[in-house]
Design an enzyme around this catalytic site. Structure first.
Site, PDB file in Angstrom:
ATOM      1  N   ILE A 136      32.828  37.188  37.012  1.00 60.08           N
ATOM      2  CA  ILE A 136      32.394  35.812  37.215  1.00 60.08           C
ATOM      3  C   ILE A 136      33.633  34.931  37.057  1.00 60.08           C
ATOM      4  CG2 ILE A 136      29.976  36.100  36.579  1.00 60.08           C
ATOM      5  CD1 ILE A 136      30.548  35.163  33.811  1.00 60.08           C
ATOM      6  N   ASP A 137      33.626  33.801  37.727  1.00 60.64           N
ATOM      7  CA  ASP A 137      34.810  32.950  37.775  1.00 60.64           C
ATOM      8  C   ASP A 137      35.214  32.450  36.393  1.00 60.64           C
ATOM      9  OD1 ASP A 137      34.738  33.216  40.528  1.00 60.64           O
ATOM     10  OD2 ASP A 137      33.590  31.367  40.811  1.00 60.64           O
ATOM     11  N   LYS A 138      36.467  32.069  36.277  1.00 60.45           N
ATOM     12  CA  LYS A 138      37.000  31.545  35.013  1.00 60.45           C
ATOM     13  C   LYS A 138      36.128  30.436  34.448  1.00 60.45           C
ATOM     14  CE  LYS A 138      40.919  28.906  33.182  1.00 60.45           C
ATOM     15  NZ  LYS A 138      42.218  28.261  33.490  1.00 60.45           N
ATOM     16  N   THR A 140      33.020  29.716  35.168  1.00 61.53           N
ATOM     17  CA  THR A 140      31.598  30.048  35.112  1.00 61.53           C
ATOM     18  C   THR A 140      31.359  30.806  33.822  1.00 61.53           C
ATOM     19  OG1 THR A 140      31.429  30.192  37.523  1.00 61.53           O
ATOM     20  CG2 THR A 140      29.714  31.284  36.248  1.00 61.53           C
ATOM     21  N   ARG A 237      29.001  28.937  44.796  1.00 62.39           N
ATOM     22  CA  ARG A 237      29.775  27.715  44.998  1.00 62.39           C
ATOM     23  C   ARG A 237      29.943  27.420  46.487  1.00 62.39           C
ATOM     24  NH1 ARG A 237      34.991  29.181  41.809  1.00 62.39           N
ATOM     25  NH2 ARG A 237      35.614  27.070  42.394  1.00 62.39           N
TER      26      ARG A 237
END
Length: 305
Positions: A136-138, A140, A237
């Site tokens: 998962i993104d930084k 998020t 996103r």
């Protein structure tokens, strides 16, 4: 070294662009480097990066093993939701990078896992991403599963590909969504100009499906639940931005003028459900919304519709 075989399904495209689009994880610059190093063959022959494809060309890509970097174990506080001999489930905080990459060789989840687990992590993804099944993104927050051995990793990867891992996110998006729920079915691929970004693309995109449900509406925003059917890079996103309701605080795909300083997107992986890769037991995990997310909701309550 990994050997990847592809068959061209189009013609007159530069091979470096085509390979980058097909493989997704590799930029055009990296692919060009592979070609320059004679690590790409077409019909068994070496080519240049400006080679134009022909339909049914047989393309072989040799990807070298990752160079072992000086990635060190670090004692990092981690919110471990569940652990057994095969898997870990982590509640990742906002702002933490999942694994080392250029510019981020310390302070990542992997650094913490190396300290906590020692050698008890799968090595399928090499030295840079031990144990990492999905990311998962930084910016998020929320749940992700980590594999402690290769057997668990391989099974979890199979489940991801078969869409058998349920992942539910909560988000606050800019704009008021009038529908109660919706489905976004739009292919996602690399952005044609900015290779660090993803975009909806019918040319080079891969099948991508996102479902959303409205939880609460505000004067200028909407609180939603989002379920992933597929798991493309930046999928939520990109999809929410594509339909005109970008995730609040998204500095890449969102709106620049913000009334609230969210310090990154308001997106949280809240629910994770899957069959245990070894025991076969049904596993379901749910975590509370983090503080930063609740703060945004509290501020928005004053403008509730």
């Amino acid at each position: 070294m990994e050997e990847i075989k592809l068959v061209a399904d189009t013609a007159d495209l530069r091979i470096d662009s085509w390979i980058s689009e097909k493989l997704g994880d590799y930029s055009r610059t990296y692919v060009k480097k592979l070609i320059d190093n004679e690590s790409v063959l077409v019909n068994g022959k070496k080519i240049k990066s400006n080679y134009k494809l022909k339909v049914d060309d047989e393309v072989t890509v040799f990807v070298p093993d990752p160079v072992k970097l000086d990635v060190e174990a670090e004692k990092i506080d981690m919110d471990i939701v569940y652990e057994d001999k095969d898997i870990l489930v982590i509640n990742k905080p906002k702002g933490m990078v999942v694994h080392p990459a250029a510019g981020n060789y310390s302070g990542t989840l992997v650094n913490g896992l190396m300290d906590y687990c020692g050698d008890d992590l799968s090595d399928i993804n090499g030295v840079i991403r031990p144990g990492i099944v999905h990311r998962i993104d930084k910016d998020t927050s929320g749940l992700l599963v980590v594999a402690k051995n290769n057997k668990a990793h391989e099974k979890l990867t199979e489940m991801l590909k078969a869409h058998d891992i349920k992942r539910v996110y909560y988000a606050v998006v800019d704009g008021v969504i009038r529908e109660e729920s919706g489905k976004i079915d739009a292919p996602i691929g690399r952005h044609p100009v900015d290779r660090k970004k993803m975009a909806v693309s019918t040319k080079n995109g891969r099948h991508s499906v996102t479902y959303f449900k409205v939880l609460e509406r505000f004067e200028d925003a909407t609180f939603i639940e989002v379920r992933l059917e597929t798991g493309r890079t930046h999928q939520i996103r990109v999809h929410m931005s594509y339909i005109g309701y970008p995730v609040m605080g998204d500095e890449v795909y969102g709106r620049r003028n913000k009334s609230i300083n969210t310090d990154g997107q308001v997106l949280h992986a809240k629910i994770l459900e899957f069959i245990h890769p070894v025991s076969g037991e049904n596993m379901r995990f749910e975590v509370d919304l983090p503080h930063y997310f609740k703060e945004v909701l509290d501020l928005k309550q004053f403008k509730s519709l």
